[in-house]
Motif scaffolding. Structure first.
Motif, PDB file in Angstrom:
ATOM      1  N   ILE A  17      44.557  42.901  29.603  1.00 51.85           N
ATOM      2  CA  ILE A  17      44.501  41.622  30.319  1.00 51.85           C
ATOM      3  C   ILE A  17      45.292  40.590  29.519  1.00 51.85           C
ATOM      4  CG2 ILE A  17      42.980  39.844  31.282  1.00 51.85           C
ATOM      5  CD1 ILE A  17      41.081  42.711  30.111  1.00 51.85           C
ATOM      6  N   HIS A  55      47.962  37.095  38.111  1.00 53.03           N
ATOM      7  CA  HIS A  55      47.182  37.326  36.891  1.00 53.03           C
ATOM      8  C   HIS A  55      47.514  38.705  36.372  1.00 53.03           C
ATOM      9  CE1 HIS A  55      45.497  33.533  37.665  1.00 53.03           C
ATOM     10  NE2 HIS A  55      45.155  33.904  38.889  1.00 53.03           N
ATOM     11  N   ALA A  79      47.487  41.954  34.561  1.00 57.08           N
ATOM     12  CA  ALA A  79      46.582  42.908  33.927  1.00 57.08           C
ATOM     13  C   ALA A  79      47.069  44.291  34.334  1.00 57.08           C
ATOM     14  CB  ALA A  79      45.145  42.680  34.391  1.00 57.08           C
ATOM     15  N   GLU A 104      45.837  48.543  34.401  1.00 58.21           N
ATOM     16  CA  GLU A 104      44.813  49.561  34.157  1.00 58.21           C
ATOM     17  C   GLU A 104      45.387  50.908  34.581  1.00 58.21           C
ATOM     18  OE1 GLU A 104      41.032  48.599  35.829  1.00 58.21           O
ATOM     19  OE2 GLU A 104      40.068  50.416  35.049  1.00 58.21           O
TER      20      GLU A 104
END
Lengths: 762, 762
Positions: B468, B598, B600, B602
């Motif tokens: 993040i 945003h 981020a 994963e």
């Protein structure tokens, strides 16, 4: 399965009623040090020096920090999204502790001690020498020529002045046969009175400062703390557990920046900084008192030819949200009746009152009172029917606001008015009550409002969400948007369940925000979350659903676009026969020996739209003239908030808002000593808040429109219910007595003065 | 910037040395109830009934649970990834509390009380009636015809028997001129002795059970708890803070399943279940005692024509990891010297000893001792040079194991041997020491090993990571892989910084795993994390980097593929001129009014590869024959673990492993009362663990290969250092005295018996 629109129990109901829900104070380490703030005993002046000798002698004192010790950094506290454009940044006008005292009970020093008793005793033993000036409590005094300025570079203490003009006002008023109606209206300083006082605790992990806080806006507070301490965002971590209400007061950085600094003074040991109820009243934020001068030019048919407004907002000691509120108010003045020429002049002015900030509906309760009182004053002077006049001039579908471009994508306002009228039989009663005599008289009143849903395009609207699939087919949802008691977690869970195709019991909402790991959101304010954050939930749920279907397609050797999720099962599109359960997909995706994939989705949404919600309040009152008492006989709010996500929690919002509106109209106002500026009723005994016994039966109704821009057709509901109540009561008193009272609350003293003046009392 | 391969301070160093690091017990609520387990005082039999009357009278007792109250569910405890194929699932052979007692100190009841004293007193006051059988402590007794079986459907108490044959053994041994060497070797039951005892605490949030635990495998423990209680995965949440070591003991579900159940008995109140040191010794897991019978047929040139092995593993009371360890051992027997015909027969057998589970190097220290002792026995009997023979027969580059397909992608073993030889001047000394007389004699010994890095393809290798971006250009990294003291967080942070292009100070590792929000990983075991989880870190870092560059491209109006990140700055590929800082990108991406995003990332990684690491131990000892004492004069481990990520933490791993190996070879063994099966040395006074004063100067060296399958060329290092030490010492004693001792540890009593038999002591 259709979850949206049903009435479901809150997801946090069980934990909250059983006491399992953890709030900030429940999480404080038992070894935490206790901090207490020394507040100034003057409202205007300078701290010259401290004598700490006696304070240091108190057993258990660990550290004492004064306004001369803190970093020489000025920072803003408003809970606004940051702007990288300096012109649009909030005003940075305070330090962690201030030598220049600008209100009574300003923060000038702090003690850290082993326990609360030691901290309080040491605070009492600090001796302060001040240079004192005469407190400035009113906008008039603050703007006087030669008035002492509270902040540099703000001549006449004007924080901001703004003007706008729609059409050509001076020409418009020259039109033949216009009736001019003039009115001056005034609203009080009130307090949010959330159940949980302002409190936080802070500690350090390595070189990172962690602040656990009761805030509506964890990600914004993180930014503010990093500014206040001059550290990078990554060095600050804010954790927000369940919170006991905020109503906008916690849309500001309150105890957090100082608390973050204090833990650094003690090597990162946990430090608790919890405000008492009295400190929460006097040292956090209030709702701005505003004064409005309105001039309207009306045609015989009741249409508005031209209107002008002058608005003055009492900001108190520090800028906080500053001009944004009165700007919102004068925008509301335009938007509610967007016809004819309109001219506005608005001032936000520093005084030595406590700092005013955000409070439920952000300036609109103030203008709502003034404007809707004024419309009834027009009706009275012109003899026009107030409902007809409102319907004639109010915002219509398709309206595009010339200054903000915010568009009316849907409106059920006319039906809201009709339902309220029908419910109360308003028009008939209004005529019937017009000419009563005797000490006890009845009256009916009403008021309408319109309200923006988010803050776009005035400021940034952005939100993010993450979903993680469990091996049993359930999921965790992490959202930056915050549950503050309003039921956000519940409606977000409903949105997720509906969009993914699973039942509610499969959705585990992570209510706690932790800025280290929780996706970004600006937080709970405006009435933005179901609209803006709801978009992020929907977008994430769609991407999450897609990933589940892709893996199901891999398992079934089918195209994922041909598959759907219904009631926790994978089915063919438009079919119901179960092919697999989501749990089958979940466990196989985790443990597959050929294609192990950990299904999670994270999406952020930048919202570039906005829309209006609408509503009305109708009330019938009984006025006891000799006793100067108002009794609410009946009251109803009818709202167009688009599609209602959860009927039960929506009604709860309306009831809460109406209760606040009743207090605003009848009881609540903060009083200050005119000589010292000290708040006189900074507690729940002396500050008259609505209680259960003060509250009449509250009726709520909804006109459901389907807004094309709302993620599920929904529009704002959180703040609006509080807006129309006070003016409706004031107009009902006017209908009952013929006396127009232009200031709230309608407490007995004010009514007594008005009835004397109107010769109703001799 | 080249971070990989440097020696950096651990990211958790500051918090650990200052005591800021939080372990499970630091997080227990002060209001937590305390649970204590009643352990059986017999090793084999049945609980017939309890008399709880006195226990219930103890003030502060909240609940008492017995083996007759718990859910009738059998569950497995091994920390293996789950398999959806029932044939490959771990053996479910225990309940939360067991009426069928299978070892001394088996768990039969538990008390929950307001405080520890009450809990302990009540446990003491529970009266138990047993039906008792004779304890079975040895594999021989357990396999005897007619021996009482400890678990249903396991005749002769054989948990699993497995065999394999490579080539044609019976034909191979017919070859002319083969020398047959036979040996029997034995290893002891030892304890992990991690600093932090087994402990956890559990509470409920709504209907979700939260267990905070000192575990190496939070996601697996979550699955095991859900199985043990018959609940969905989503109803269980495991939180793993810092832990004080595990060495494989915490690669099992220990206190967690019972703890999870106990909180449900008290309405979700927090319940702490912390084992004492004695309970940790007697009631958690041990390292399997194994016996090996090896027959080798050697050609005159020293090449191995054929070898056979029979292996017996003493499992103790419950299956735990069961046959996986001895299977790993007999695989290691094949892999170390993959030449000639090889035949294996391996048994895992239930007895009434405490349950054996995973321990550092998972069966290889056992076979490593037997095999490397045997190779020196061959050298002694054939007169061949043991180094020449090892080099001749050991695994070579490109080897593909016929049974597992695991391939030798890189090897530095020959250079490891040469460096160790050179360091100690082994060959010269070995000859020189061959024929000493007198009471004090010197000897040199050595041993080699090979070790798999992960567990693929024997079981699933899967891992995930999330990053993040903070608005200051720093980032949080969430990893399912766990820091257990070995330095995982540090090397993962180095991998992230290197791959993204930022400096180490920008990477904030979230050390705590929380199965609700932390990406999935099977956890810390094997020596998999830098290899398997490292892949997930690298993959996530690349996708995170790509997102940063895409936004930078948007800001700069350039193609992102033409941009790179160096030292926290955005630059042109192959250029150094700063175009933007990552912080510029971070703050603009968050607050952009046109494109708020945003950032981020994963990613999950399914690892379908594996590789071998290698190493060697050389040691010189001095044997005091009359005193039966061994003194280590010099010792060195040389490792090929591929590319070394962090030199400093790598050396730390080697030193720790060598210390464990010294204890394994010289001191450590758990003793049991032959009549009752009670553990006799269940504490750190009576169990001889290596301490600082027992430990000689430890030397570590690395032969760095660049493994093509490792994320950064790296291979396993965590477990291997402990493998070769014990056999090297045993071989050195052989060199010094001519006495071949085929069992460890080489404690004075064992050496005395051997020297008597060899007539060195009369």
């Amino acid at each position: 399965m259709d979850i949206i629109g049903t009435s479901l129990k809150r997801v946090d109901a069980f934990d909250k009623v059983t006491g399992k829900a953890k709030y900030t104070d429940d999480l404080v380490s038992d070894h935490a040090l206790i901090a207490k703030v020394l507040h100034s005993t003057i409202a205007n002046g300078w701290v010259k020096e401290f004598d700490l000798s006696e304070a240091w002698k108190v057993n258990g004192v660990v550290d004492i920090v004064t306004c001369f010790d803190v970093p020489n950094i000025q920072f803003p506290t408003a809970g606004h999204p940051w702007s990288t454009d300096p012109k649009h940044q909030d005003i940075a006008d305070r330090k962690l502790l201030n030598a220049r005292v600008r209100c009574y009970a300003d923060d000038i020093a702090a003690v850290i001690a082993e326990d609360e008793i030691a901290a309080e005793e040491a605070v009492r033993k600090i001796k302060v020498t001040y240079e004192e000036f005469t407190p400035i409590l009113t906008v008039e005094d603050a703007m006087k020529e030669g008035a002492i300025t509270l902040h540099d570079e703000r001549p006449n203490n004007i924080v901001v002045k703004s003007t706008y003009e729609i059409g050509k006002f001076e020409e418009a008023i020259k039109e033949e046969g216009l009736i001019k109606v003039v009115g001056d209206y005034e609203t009080p300083v009130v307090s949010h009175c959330h159940i949980e006082s302002a409190n936080s605790f802070a500690y350090m992990e390595s070189d990172k400062i962690v602040v656990v806080s009761s805030t509506q806006i964890p990600h914004i507070v993180r930014r503010i703390c990093s500014q206040a301490l001059g550290l990078g965002f990554g060095k600050i971590r804010i954790i927000k557990p369940y919170i006991g209400g905020g109503f906008g007061n916690k849309q500001d950085a309150l105890t957090e920046p100082l608390n973050a600094y204090l833990t650094t003074r003690v090597g990162g040991r946990p430090v608790k900084l919890a405000y008492t109820r009295e400190e929460t009243f006097a040292c956090t934020r209030t709702r701005h008192a505003m004064q409005f001068h309105i001039e309207s030019y009306i045609r015989k048919d009741g249409s508005f030819a031209a209107r002008s407004i002058k608005a003055y907002s009492n900001q108190g000691a520090y800028a906080s949200h500053a001009h944004a509120l009165v700007a919102n108010a004068v925008n509301g003045f335009r938007m509610m009746y967007p016809v004819g020429a309109i001219k506005s002049e608005a001032y936000t002015v520093y005084t030595n009152l406590p700092t005013a900030g955000a409070m439920r509906a952000y300036g609109i309760p103030q203008i709502g009172f003034a404007l809707e009182a004024h419309v009834d004053d027009i009706a009275r002077q012109t003899g026009l029917d107030p409902l007809v006049m409102r319907k004639l001039n109010m915002m219509k579908l398709g309206y595009v606001d010339p200054l903000t471009t915010i568009t009316c994508h849907s409106t059920g306002l006319e039906e809201c008015i009709d339902r309220g009228e029908k419910y109360l039989d308003y028009s008939k009663k209004r005529v019937a009550y017009a000419h009563q005599t005797g000490p006890i008289r009845k009256g009916v009143g009403m008021a309408i409002f319109c309200y923006k849903t988010g803050v776009y395009p005035i400021s940034l609207e952005t939100s993010a969400c993450r979903m993680i699939l469990n091996q049993d087919g359930s999921l965790q949802m992490q959202i930056g948007a915050t549950e503050i008691g309003q039921g956000a977690d519940t409606v977000f869970a409903m949105m997720a369940a509906q969009t993914i195709g699973v039942t509610m019991d499969k959705v585990h909402v992570i209510s706690k925000q932790d800025t280290d790991v929780t996706p970004y959101d600006t937080g709970a304010y405006a009435s933005r979350q179901t609209y803006v954050s709801g978009m992020a939930v929907k977008k994430t749920a769609e991407s999450f659903r897609k990933k589940i279907l892709e893996f199901a397609g891999f398992m079934l050797k089918k195209d994922s676009w041909d598959l759907d999720i219904k009631d926790n099962n994978i089915v063919h599109v438009n079919k119901n026969e179960k092919l697999l359960s989501v749990a089958d997909v979940a466990i196989e995706s985790c443990y597959s020996l050929t294609n192990s994939t950990h299904i999670a989705a994270e999406e952020s949404h930048h919202c570039t739209d906005n829309t209006y919600s609408f509503g009305v309040c109708f009330t019938e009152v009984e006025v006891d003239i000799p006793m100067c008492q108002v009794k609410i006989l009946d009251i109803i709010n009818v709202h167009d908030s688009g599609k209602i996500i959860n009927g039960q929690t929506a009604r709860g919002q309306v009831h809460g808002g109406m209760s606040m509106g009743l207090g605003y109209g009848l009881y609540e106002h903060l009083k200050f000593d005119p000589k010292t500026g000290q708040m006189l009723n900074d507690n729940l005994l002396d500050y008259k808040l609505m209680t259960a016994i003060d509250t009449p039966e509250l009726h709520a109704d909804f006109v459901q429109t389907d807004d094309p821009t709302g993620p599920y057709g929904n529009k704002s509901l959180g703040e609006p219910p509080t807006i129309p109540v006070a003016p409706a009561i004031r107009n009902a008193v006017l209908n009952a007595t013929g006396v127009a009272i232009n200031a709230i609350p309608l407490h007995p003293q004010r009514m007594f003065d008005a009835f004397i003046e109107a010769a109703l009392i001799k």
